[in-house]
Design an enzyme around this catalytic site. Structure first.
Site, PDB file in Angstrom:
ATOM      1  N   HIS A 213       0.812  -1.214   0.000  1.00 47.84           N
ATOM      2  CA  HIS A 213       0.000   0.000   0.000  1.00 47.84           C
ATOM      3  C   HIS A 213       0.850   1.272   0.000  1.00 47.84           C
ATOM      4  O   HIS A 213       0.665   2.137  -0.840  1.00 47.84           O
ATOM      5  CB  HIS A 213      -1.055   0.056   1.099  1.00 47.84           C
ATOM      6  CG  HIS A 213      -1.818   1.324   0.956  1.00 47.84           C
ATOM      7  ND1 HIS A 213      -2.820   1.477   0.040  1.00 47.84           N
ATOM      8  CD2 HIS A 213      -1.610   2.541   1.486  1.00 47.84           C
ATOM      9  CE1 HIS A 213      -3.218   2.729   0.037  1.00 47.84           C
ATOM     10  NE2 HIS A 213      -2.505   3.394   0.904  1.00 47.84           N
ATOM     11  N   TYR A 217       1.568   5.189  -2.234  1.00 43.10           N
ATOM     12  CA  TYR A 217       1.775   6.558  -1.756  1.00 43.10           C
ATOM     13  C   TYR A 217       3.158   7.077  -2.107  1.00 43.10           C
ATOM     14  O   TYR A 217       3.369   8.285  -2.226  1.00 43.10           O
ATOM     15  CB  TYR A 217       1.447   6.663  -0.261  1.00 43.10           C
ATOM     16  CG  TYR A 217      -0.040   6.845  -0.143  1.00 43.10           C
ATOM     17  CD1 TYR A 217      -0.605   8.105  -0.286  1.00 43.10           C
ATOM     18  CD2 TYR A 217      -0.892   5.756  -0.023  1.00 43.10           C
ATOM     19  CE1 TYR A 217      -1.967   8.280  -0.288  1.00 43.10           C
ATOM     20  CE2 TYR A 217      -2.261   5.912  -0.026  1.00 43.10           C
ATOM     21  CZ  TYR A 217      -2.794   7.186  -0.157  1.00 43.10           C
ATOM     22  OH  TYR A 217      -4.139   7.348  -0.172  1.00 43.10           O
ATOM     23  N   HIS A 364      -9.165   0.363 -11.229  1.00 42.95           N
ATOM     24  CA  HIS A 364      -8.827   1.316 -10.165  1.00 42.95           C
ATOM     25  C   HIS A 364      -7.341   1.643 -10.151  1.00 42.95           C
ATOM     26  O   HIS A 364      -6.949   2.803 -10.171  1.00 42.95           O
ATOM     27  CB  HIS A 364      -9.257   0.771  -8.803  1.00 42.95           C
ATOM     28  CG  HIS A 364      -8.611   1.486  -7.661  1.00 42.95           C
ATOM     29  ND1 HIS A 364      -8.923   2.792  -7.337  1.00 42.95           N
ATOM     30  CD2 HIS A 364      -7.622   1.124  -6.818  1.00 42.95           C
ATOM     31  CE1 HIS A 364      -8.164   3.175  -6.325  1.00 42.95           C
ATOM     32  NE2 HIS A 364      -7.359   2.189  -6.000  1.00 42.95           N
ATOM     33  N   PHE A 365      -6.496   0.598 -10.128  1.00 42.39           N
ATOM     34  CA  PHE A 365      -5.074   0.957  -9.963  1.00 42.39           C
ATOM     35  C   PHE A 365      -4.461   1.511 -11.242  1.00 42.39           C
ATOM     36  O   PHE A 365      -3.449   2.202 -11.186  1.00 42.39           O
ATOM     37  CB  PHE A 365      -4.245  -0.142  -9.273  1.00 42.39           C
ATOM     38  CG  PHE A 365      -4.084  -1.450  -9.980  1.00 42.39           C
ATOM     39  CD1 PHE A 365      -3.340  -1.563 -11.125  1.00 42.39           C
ATOM     40  CD2 PHE A 365      -4.647  -2.608  -9.420  1.00 42.39           C
ATOM     41  CE1 PHE A 365      -3.163  -2.792 -11.736  1.00 42.39           C
ATOM     42  CE2 PHE A 365      -4.475  -3.836 -10.031  1.00 42.39           C
ATOM     43  CZ  PHE A 365      -3.736  -3.933 -11.200  1.00 42.39           C
ATOM     44  N   HIS A 366      -5.098   1.250 -12.396  1.00 41.51           N
ATOM     45  CA  HIS A 366      -4.601   1.937 -13.590  1.00 41.51           C
ATOM     46  C   HIS A 366      -4.974   3.423 -13.559  1.00 41.51           C
ATOM     47  O   HIS A 366      -4.233   4.254 -14.081  1.00 41.51           O
ATOM     48  CB  HIS A 366      -5.101   1.268 -14.866  1.00 41.51           C
ATOM     49  CG  HIS A 366      -4.276   0.068 -15.246  1.00 41.51           C
ATOM     50  ND1 HIS A 366      -4.514  -1.181 -14.743  1.00 41.51           N
ATOM     51  CD2 HIS A 366      -3.187  -0.047 -16.046  1.00 41.51           C
ATOM     52  CE1 HIS A 366      -3.605  -2.029 -15.236  1.00 41.51           C
ATOM     53  NE2 HIS A 366      -2.796  -1.367 -16.020  1.00 41.51           N
ATOM     54  N   ARG A 427     -10.378 -10.784 -12.401  1.00 41.14           N
ATOM     55  CA  ARG A 427      -9.032 -10.295 -12.707  1.00 41.14           C
ATOM     56  C   ARG A 427      -8.048 -11.456 -12.560  1.00 41.14           C
ATOM     57  O   ARG A 427      -8.432 -12.539 -12.132  1.00 41.14           O
ATOM     58  CB  ARG A 427      -8.656  -9.131 -11.803  1.00 41.14           C
ATOM     59  CG  ARG A 427      -8.631  -9.452 -10.317  1.00 41.14           C
ATOM     60  CD  ARG A 427      -8.072  -8.261  -9.548  1.00 41.14           C
ATOM     61  NE  ARG A 427      -8.346  -8.366  -8.120  1.00 41.14           N
ATOM     62  CZ  ARG A 427      -7.478  -7.997  -7.181  1.00 41.14           C
ATOM     63  NH1 ARG A 427      -6.301  -7.540  -7.517  1.00 41.14           N
ATOM     64  NH2 ARG A 427      -7.800  -8.082  -5.899  1.00 41.14           N
ATOM     65  N   ARG A 428      -6.813 -11.208 -12.901  1.00 38.04           N
ATOM     66  CA  ARG A 428      -5.690 -12.153 -12.790  1.00 38.04           C
ATOM     67  C   ARG A 428      -5.807 -13.363 -13.710  1.00 38.04           C
ATOM     68  O   ARG A 428      -4.954 -14.228 -13.679  1.00 38.04           O
ATOM     69  CB  ARG A 428      -5.544 -12.686 -11.351  1.00 38.04           C
ATOM     70  CG  ARG A 428      -5.247 -11.640 -10.293  1.00 38.04           C
ATOM     71  CD  ARG A 428      -4.698 -12.313  -9.045  1.00 38.04           C
ATOM     72  NE  ARG A 428      -4.504 -11.404  -7.945  1.00 38.04           N
ATOM     73  CZ  ARG A 428      -5.335 -11.296  -6.907  1.00 38.04           C
ATOM     74  NH1 ARG A 428      -6.425 -12.043  -6.841  1.00 38.04           N
ATOM     75  NH2 ARG A 428      -5.069 -10.448  -5.931  1.00 38.04           N
TER      76      ARG A 428
END
Ligand code: CU
Length: 538
Positions: A213, A217, A364-366, A427-428
């Site tokens: 995580h 950041y 989301h993470f893209h 996913r995956r």
């Protein structure tokens, strides 16, 4: 100055190569998942997925941030006769680690995805390479801290220049965070060599997210350094508030780590009270991002008012949208709105249950790493290269369109992934057609749209590569371009002393991390977990 520029360039160029290579694997995955291309024999989905994830999330971002941090440190702390041996040692260590890990992945001996979840077991050289990459960043961190100490020694009582404060804060957070990955490697490396009979899978996964995580950041703080201290110079703006900027970074230092279990809501073996604690802390770490949104827009508005513009529309219109660096950052900010709100959904235990194992998360993470982080770094590269090489940037129009295409491609891809996830697309997995079952037909159009977004992104990265190569070959010397940093408004309030004590706050940050993780650690450690011997599923 030239010597320092070369070191920064080494980091930035390595990042550039990583992002271009990672993009090739990325677009192939998108096409293969949409069923748009028959899979060539050499295309091994999971191997390429691992390469894409590692190159983008770990290599590209990390090399850019280490380069940026050295840049802001060297430009803000004047030090005659500065030695660069430590700086170069860090780069070499990072590079050797990257090459080791990349070769192992591409040779098919580490198809473990970028999270390298046990019991999937890679060859030792993958784990050793990743460890060297991390240790290399510690050397760079040491170089930044050492310069901060030099500054304190030679100018006692003067606040650390804001960009350096931010870089040092980012690295303090990073050191605390990477302790998790080092702990994980201490379990995985002996296991991969076959020296231990097995590994506690849940414990390694918790260590991963202790690091995983704050890694997010780390990217965001890198982007914030640019948004707060460099970007305002492009629109004639200033730093909204020195104190608020430092407060934001200190909050990120404190709150980035004790939240990682929000990635493990669906994992067994962790008591729900820890999950609740990490959920609440996650809502806490959203606050510095809201502060940033406020501060950045306030800076836009103050600059607009000085030009006699009033109101939201005039403020937005007054910004330099035709400057590739500015447009990259601004589009990155817009994507971060999507990423941020999606993140709030994922952080909620009950809603996460709905989307956790779906491609919503990939969307989301893209939107986060691919938006505010990657696009800002690419835009900043356009700004950095003339200042580091003395060469004029080739193809400014191409660069501008690169940023627009990236925004469009990422928006199309990410939104389609979010939507397909709500329909239940997993996913995956490489295969989502499920022999044309009705449910798979429902998300098929979204997968095709996501692939189209991927193709736009790929064209965008080709434009980036073209600008990089064109600048190199055109070799047009430029007049000296100032690497100037934004300043707070003259006459603004002095920053409270409590916000200057970087290293004291890092002790509090470490204590918070220990508090948030010691409970789940003790539980998992004493759970008499089955020690997994590990396996290769590929
Ligand atoms: Cu997270």
């Amino acid at each position: 100055m030239q010597r320092m520029n070369r070191l920064v360039l080494a980091h930035v160029y390595t990042a550039t190569v990583a992002v271009c290579l990672g993009a090739v694997f990325g677009v192939l995955q998108g096409l293969s998942r949409a069923g748009a291309i028959g899979v060539p024999v050499w295309f091994d989905y999971y191997r390429m997925l691992t390469a894409h994830g590692v190159l983008m999330a770990l290599v590209f971002t990390t090399f850019f941030i280490t380069g940026l941090s050295l840049f802001v440190t060297y430009r803000n702390i004047d030090r005659p006769g500065r030695k660069l041996a430590v700086g170069w040692f860090g780069w070499w260590l990072m590079l050797i680690g990257t090459v080791m890990a990349a070769v192992t992945i591409l040779s098919g001996n580490a198809t473990v995805l970028y999270t390298f979840y046990a019991p999937l077991k890679a060859s030792p050289s993958f784990y050793l390479g990743a460890t060297l990459l991390v240790l290399g960043t510690w050397v760079v961190a040491f170089e930044v801290f050492e310069n901060v100490f030099y500054f304190r020694r030679t100018t006692p009582g003067t606040p650390i220049p804001l960009p350096v404060f931010m870089a040092a804060c980012t690295f303090l957070m990073w050191i605390i965070a990477t302790l998790g990955v080092v702990a994980e490697m201490l379990l995985l490396i002996p296991w991969s060599f076959g020296w231990t009979p097995g590994v506690n899978v849940m414990l390694t996964r918790m260590f991963f997210w202790y690091f995983g995580h704050p890694l997010v950041y780390f990217w965001i703080m890198g982007a914030y350094i640019i948004w707060y201290t460099i970007l305002p110079t492009r629109y004639g703006g200033s730093i909204f508030s020195d104190g608020l900027s430092r407060l934001t970074f200190l909050m990120l230092l404190l709150l980035s780590t004790p939240v990682g279990i929000h990635h493990e809501f669906m994992e067994p073996g962790i008591n729900s009270k820890w999950k609740l604690l990490h959920m609440v802390m996650t809502y806490g770490v959203a606050i510095p991002s809201f502060l940033t949104a406020f501060a950045i827009f306030a800076s836009f508005e103050i600059a607009a008012i000085k030009k006699g513009r009033r109101g939201f529309v005039q403020t937005v219109a007054s910004l330099p949208w035709n400057d590739p660096f500015f447009s990259a950052c601004a589009y990155g900010m817009l994507l971060f709105i999507l990423g941020g709100f999606g993140g709030m959904v994922n952080a909620s235990y009950s809603m996460d249950a709905l989307v956790h194992n779906t491609i919503w998360i990939v969307g989301h993470f893209h939107a986060t790493v691919g938006g505010p982080a990657a696009l800002t770094f690419i835009g900043a590269t356009y700004w950095l290269i003339p200042r580091l090489t003395g060469r004029e940037l080739w193809g400014k129009g191409v660069a501008l369109w690169q940023t627009r295409l990236w925004f469009l491609g990422m928006l199309v891809m990410s939104l389609s992934m979010h939507y397909a996830g709500l329909l239940g697309a997993p996913r995956r997995t490489s295969e989502v057609a499920y022999a044309s079952a009705a449910v798979a037909q429902s998300w098929e159009p979204s997968m095709i749209l996501a692939a189209a977004g991927g193709v736009i992104l790929f064209i965008s990265i080709c434009c980036f590569a073209a600008v990089a190569v064109g600048t190199l070959f055109k070799n047009e010397k430029t007049h000296d371009q100032l690497a100037d940093f934004a300043q707070p408004e003259p006459g603004s309030d002095a920053t409270p002393a409590a916000l200057q004590h970087l290293f004291r706050w890092s002790v509090v940050a470490l204590a918070l991390a220990v508090l948030a993780y010691s409970g789940p650690f003790i539980e998992l450690f004493h759970s008499n977990a089955y020690l997994a011997p590990g396996m290769r599923t590929w």
